[in-house]
Motif scaffolding. Structure first.
Motif, PDB file in Angstrom:
ATOM      1  N   VAL A 131       0.850  -1.182   0.000  1.00 43.62           N
ATOM      2  CA  VAL A 131       0.000   0.000   0.000  1.00 43.62           C
ATOM      3  C   VAL A 131       0.890   1.238   0.000  1.00 43.62           C
ATOM      4  O   VAL A 131       1.875   1.308   0.735  1.00 43.62           O
ATOM      5  CB  VAL A 131      -0.930   0.009   1.231  1.00 43.62           C
ATOM      6  CG1 VAL A 131      -1.528   1.398   1.457  1.00 43.62           C
ATOM      7  CG2 VAL A 131      -2.056  -1.001   1.040  1.00 43.62           C
ATOM      8  N   THR A 132       0.550   2.206  -0.829  1.00 44.13           N
ATOM      9  CA  THR A 132       1.361   3.411  -0.928  1.00 44.13           C
ATOM     10  C   THR A 132       0.501   4.590  -1.333  1.00 44.13           C
ATOM     11  O   THR A 132      -0.652   4.425  -1.765  1.00 44.13           O
ATOM     12  CB  THR A 132       2.500   3.203  -1.948  1.00 44.13           C
ATOM     13  OG1 THR A 132       3.385   4.321  -1.917  1.00 44.13           O
ATOM     14  CG2 THR A 132       1.945   3.036  -3.359  1.00 44.13           C
ATOM     15  N   GLY A 133       1.062   5.793  -1.195  1.00 47.83           N
ATOM     16  CA  GLY A 133       0.378   6.987  -1.662  1.00 47.83           C
ATOM     17  C   GLY A 133       0.495   7.136  -3.166  1.00 47.83           C
ATOM     18  O   GLY A 133       1.247   6.416  -3.833  1.00 47.83           O
ATOM     19  N   THR A 134      -0.256   8.085  -3.688  1.00 49.70           N
ATOM     20  CA  THR A 134      -0.283   8.268  -5.139  1.00 49.70           C
ATOM     21  C   THR A 134       0.753   9.256  -5.640  1.00 49.70           C
ATOM     22  O   THR A 134       1.025   9.305  -6.838  1.00 49.70           O
ATOM     23  CB  THR A 134      -1.673   8.773  -5.577  1.00 49.70           C
ATOM     24  OG1 THR A 134      -1.933  10.044  -4.942  1.00 49.70           O
ATOM     25  CG2 THR A 134      -2.756   7.791  -5.179  1.00 49.70           C
ATOM     26  N   GLU A 135       1.368  10.021  -4.722  1.00 50.41           N
ATOM     27  CA  GLU A 135       2.206  11.126  -5.171  1.00 50.41           C
ATOM     28  C   GLU A 135       3.483  10.673  -5.874  1.00 50.41           C
ATOM     29  O   GLU A 135       4.039  11.389  -6.703  1.00 50.41           O
ATOM     30  CB  GLU A 135       2.551  12.052  -3.988  1.00 50.41           C
ATOM     31  CG  GLU A 135       3.346  11.402  -2.862  1.00 50.41           C
ATOM     32  CD  GLU A 135       2.482  10.640  -1.889  1.00 50.41           C
ATOM     33  OE1 GLU A 135       3.057  10.071  -0.939  1.00 50.41           O
ATOM     34  OE2 GLU A 135       1.236  10.604  -2.056  1.00 50.41           O
ATOM     35  N   ARG A 136       3.986   9.478  -5.544  1.00 51.58           N
ATOM     36  CA  ARG A 136       5.197   8.982  -6.206  1.00 51.58           C
ATOM     37  C   ARG A 136       4.916   7.685  -6.948  1.00 51.58           C
ATOM     38  O   ARG A 136       5.741   6.784  -7.022  1.00 51.58           O
ATOM     39  CB  ARG A 136       6.328   8.821  -5.186  1.00 51.58           C
ATOM     40  CG  ARG A 136       6.951  10.158  -4.804  1.00 51.58           C
ATOM     41  CD  ARG A 136       8.071  10.017  -3.811  1.00 51.58           C
ATOM     42  NE  ARG A 136       7.586   9.869  -2.446  1.00 51.58           N
ATOM     43  CZ  ARG A 136       8.368   9.829  -1.376  1.00 51.58           C
ATOM     44  NH1 ARG A 136       9.668   9.918  -1.521  1.00 51.58           N
ATOM     45  NH2 ARG A 136       7.855   9.712  -0.177  1.00 51.58           N
ATOM     46  N   THR A 137       3.714   7.617  -7.515  1.00 56.20           N
ATOM     47  CA  THR A 137       3.303   6.487  -8.339  1.00 56.20           C
ATOM     48  C   THR A 137       2.939   7.012  -9.715  1.00 56.20           C
ATOM     49  O   THR A 137       2.266   8.041  -9.833  1.00 56.20           O
ATOM     50  CB  THR A 137       2.096   5.772  -7.718  1.00 56.20           C
ATOM     51  OG1 THR A 137       2.439   5.321  -6.408  1.00 56.20           O
ATOM     52  CG2 THR A 137       1.671   4.590  -8.561  1.00 56.20           C
ATOM     53  N   VAL A 138       3.389   6.344 -10.759  1.00 55.38           N
ATOM     54  CA  VAL A 138       3.090   6.773 -12.125  1.00 55.38           C
ATOM     55  C   VAL A 138       2.682   5.570 -12.962  1.00 55.38           C
ATOM     56  O   VAL A 138       3.132   4.451 -12.725  1.00 55.38           O
ATOM     57  CB  VAL A 138       4.296   7.488 -12.783  1.00 55.38           C
ATOM     58  CG1 VAL A 138       4.645   8.759 -12.045  1.00 55.38           C
ATOM     59  CG2 VAL A 138       5.504   6.571 -12.856  1.00 55.38           C
ATOM     60  N   ARG A 139       1.822   5.817 -13.944  1.00 53.34           N
ATOM     61  CA  ARG A 139       1.466   4.767 -14.893  1.00 53.34           C
ATOM     62  C   ARG A 139       2.639   4.494 -15.820  1.00 53.34           C
ATOM     63  O   ARG A 139       3.439   5.385 -16.120  1.00 53.34           O
ATOM     64  CB  ARG A 139       0.252   5.181 -15.720  1.00 53.34           C
ATOM     65  CG  ARG A 139      -1.056   5.221 -14.937  1.00 53.34           C
ATOM     66  CD  ARG A 139      -2.215   5.571 -15.858  1.00 53.34           C
ATOM     67  NE  ARG A 139      -3.468   5.659 -15.126  1.00 53.34           N
ATOM     68  CZ  ARG A 139      -3.871   6.742 -14.465  1.00 53.34           C
ATOM     69  NH1 ARG A 139      -3.101   7.828 -14.473  1.00 53.34           N
ATOM     70  NH2 ARG A 139      -5.018   6.737 -13.817  1.00 53.34           N
ATOM     71  N   ILE A 140       2.711   3.252 -16.295  1.00 56.03           N
ATOM     72  CA  ILE A 140       3.764   2.884 -17.227  1.00 56.03           C
ATOM     73  C   ILE A 140       3.144   2.497 -18.559  1.00 56.03           C
ATOM     74  O   ILE A 140       1.995   2.051 -18.620  1.00 56.03           O
ATOM     75  CB  ILE A 140       4.630   1.733 -16.679  1.00 56.03           C
ATOM     76  CG1 ILE A 140       3.785   0.498 -16.380  1.00 56.03           C
ATOM     77  CG2 ILE A 140       5.381   2.180 -15.434  1.00 56.03           C
ATOM     78  CD1 ILE A 140       4.602  -0.714 -15.965  1.00 56.03           C
ATOM     79  N   PRO A 141       3.896   2.668 -19.648  1.00 55.06           N
ATOM     80  CA  PRO A 141       3.366   2.291 -20.965  1.00 55.06           C
ATOM     81  C   PRO A 141       3.088   0.786 -21.035  1.00 55.06           C
ATOM     82  O   PRO A 141       3.754  -0.019 -20.376  1.00 55.06           O
ATOM     83  CB  PRO A 141       4.503   2.683 -21.918  1.00 55.06           C
ATOM     84  CG  PRO A 141       5.367   3.629 -21.156  1.00 55.06           C
ATOM     85  CD  PRO A 141       5.242   3.251 -19.718  1.00 55.06           C
ATOM     86  N   ASP A 142       2.114   0.425 -21.841  1.00 54.39           N
ATOM     87  CA  ASP A 142       1.781  -0.991 -22.006  1.00 54.39           C
ATOM     88  C   ASP A 142       2.973  -1.797 -22.511  1.00 54.39           C
ATOM     89  O   ASP A 142       3.100  -2.991 -22.215  1.00 54.39           O
ATOM     90  CB  ASP A 142       0.605  -1.149 -22.973  1.00 54.39           C
ATOM     91  CG  ASP A 142      -0.712  -0.650 -22.374  1.00 54.39           C
ATOM     92  OD1 ASP A 142      -0.781  -0.526 -21.137  1.00 54.39           O
ATOM     93  OD2 ASP A 142      -1.650  -0.387 -23.144  1.00 54.39           O
ATOM     94  N   ALA A 143       3.854  -1.153 -23.290  1.00 56.98           N
ATOM     95  CA  ALA A 143       4.990  -1.853 -23.876  1.00 56.98           C
ATOM     96  C   ALA A 143       6.159  -2.009 -22.906  1.00 56.98           C
ATOM     97  O   ALA A 143       7.153  -2.658 -23.245  1.00 56.98           O
ATOM     98  CB  ALA A 143       5.462  -1.119 -25.130  1.00 56.98           C
TER      99      ALA A 143
END
Length: 332
Positions: free
Chosen positions: A99-111
């Protein structure tokens, strides 16, 4: 769920593979089903209570991970279940879920494969912040990278080359030099193993100067420290920037008269606090890195993979300074 747990200060041998309760995301938090974890040198420090912060025990090490969001807490709108993400959590990643906060989470490309994503955030984020922000590296400049075949070292080599700099790689073996050149170093050399006496430091400084050329290094990227630091500083250019990144060889003592003679800056690089204190700049940095990844200009070098139950071996490998590129822990 399964997790690697630190119950007492000590080396990797003190860690245990245990069942713990599955965490529940609170307000503003997300839960990630972990697919891969990037092992980093600070993992060996945090379990010994030698890092900048000390989590309350018991805790799981692991600074960064990639995976799939499988639950969101109240108030979270920017992520949904099923999103592929990478995250810098500080600790807790060597587990099946975190479990973590959203501030240092990013989406990654599907590839982007999960193992490369887990190898990406800390090393490339650190090196991008160091070179583009703290070091103000420009096209046509000379960059000297110590430990150039390690995780952050390879990232610095690739980012420096992408920024248009002439990159000089300093490494401990010919095999590592070949790796650094494959990732964009224009030249480099193999330095001897320390520690060094005064004559040894003079010889190393001469080697750094010869490799960088008469103008010296506009930026020195030092994730090694110890007896390598002063000789590298002696090879810096007028008004150069010396980037303090890490100390696996020990915390050096720098004679400050060198900074006067060189008119240079010694710049600390604390990427974790940068991410927390300057979130907009952090996200812009990561966006730029993902752009470089999409263009094929940066790509993590993964030299070893360990399943979750063998994560202590990954930390041991990093602590020995024997790893080339990144070491990854995989989670089924």
């Amino acid at each position: 769920m399964k997790a690697i747990i630190s119950r007492e200060p000590g080396g990797p041998e003190t860690l245990s593979f245990a069942d713990i309760p599955e965490p529940v995301p609170g307000p503003g938090e997300i839960r990630i089903a972990v697919k891969a974890v990037g092992a980093n040198f600070p993992d060996s420090l945090i379990i010994q209570d030698k890092y900048q912060f000390r989590p309350q025990r018991p805790f799981s090490p692991g600074f960064e991970c990639s995976g799939i969001v499988d639950a969101v807490g109240p108030g979270v709108e920017e992520f949904s279940a099923g999103d592929r993400v990478l995250s810098m959590t500080g600790h807790g990643c060597m587990a099946e879920k975190v479990v973590t906060g959203t501030e240092r989470t990013v989406r990654i490309p599907d590839a982007m494969p999960f193992d490369e994503a887990a190898a990406f955030l800390v090393t490339y984020g650190t090196s991008h912040h160091a070179l583009a922000d703290r070091g103000r590296l420009r096209a046509g400049g000379t960059l000297l990278v110590l430990g150039a075949a390690g995780g952050v070292g390879i990232a610095a080599v690739e980012i420096g080359a992408a920024l248009g700099a002439r990159v000089i790689a300093a490494v401990s073996t010919p095999e590592k030099l070949a790796v650094a050149k494959r990732h964009g170093a224009a030249d480099g050399f193999v330095y001897p193993a320390g520690p060094f006496d005064k004559d040894g430091q003079k010889a190393l400084a001469a080697a750094f100067k010869a490799a960088c050329g008469p103008g010296g290094a506009d930026v020195v990227y030092d994730p090694v420290g110890g007896d390598y630091a002063e000789p590298a500083l002696r090879a810096i250019a007028w008004r150069g920037r010396y980037l303090v990144v890490g100390f696996p060889a020990g915390i050096p003592r720098i004679p400050l008269n060198l900074t006067l003679l060189k008119g240079c800056d010694i710049c600390g690089v604390f990427w974790g606090d940068f991410a927390a204190r300057e979130p907009e700049a952090f996200r812009a940095s990561i966006a730029d890195l993902l752009r470089l990844y999409g263009e094929g200009k940066v790509r993590p070098e993964i030299s070893a993979r360990f399943p979750l139950e063998r994560a202590p071996e990954a930390i041991t490998l990093l602590a020995s300074r024997g790893a080339t590129g990144k070491v990854i822990v995989t989670v089924p």
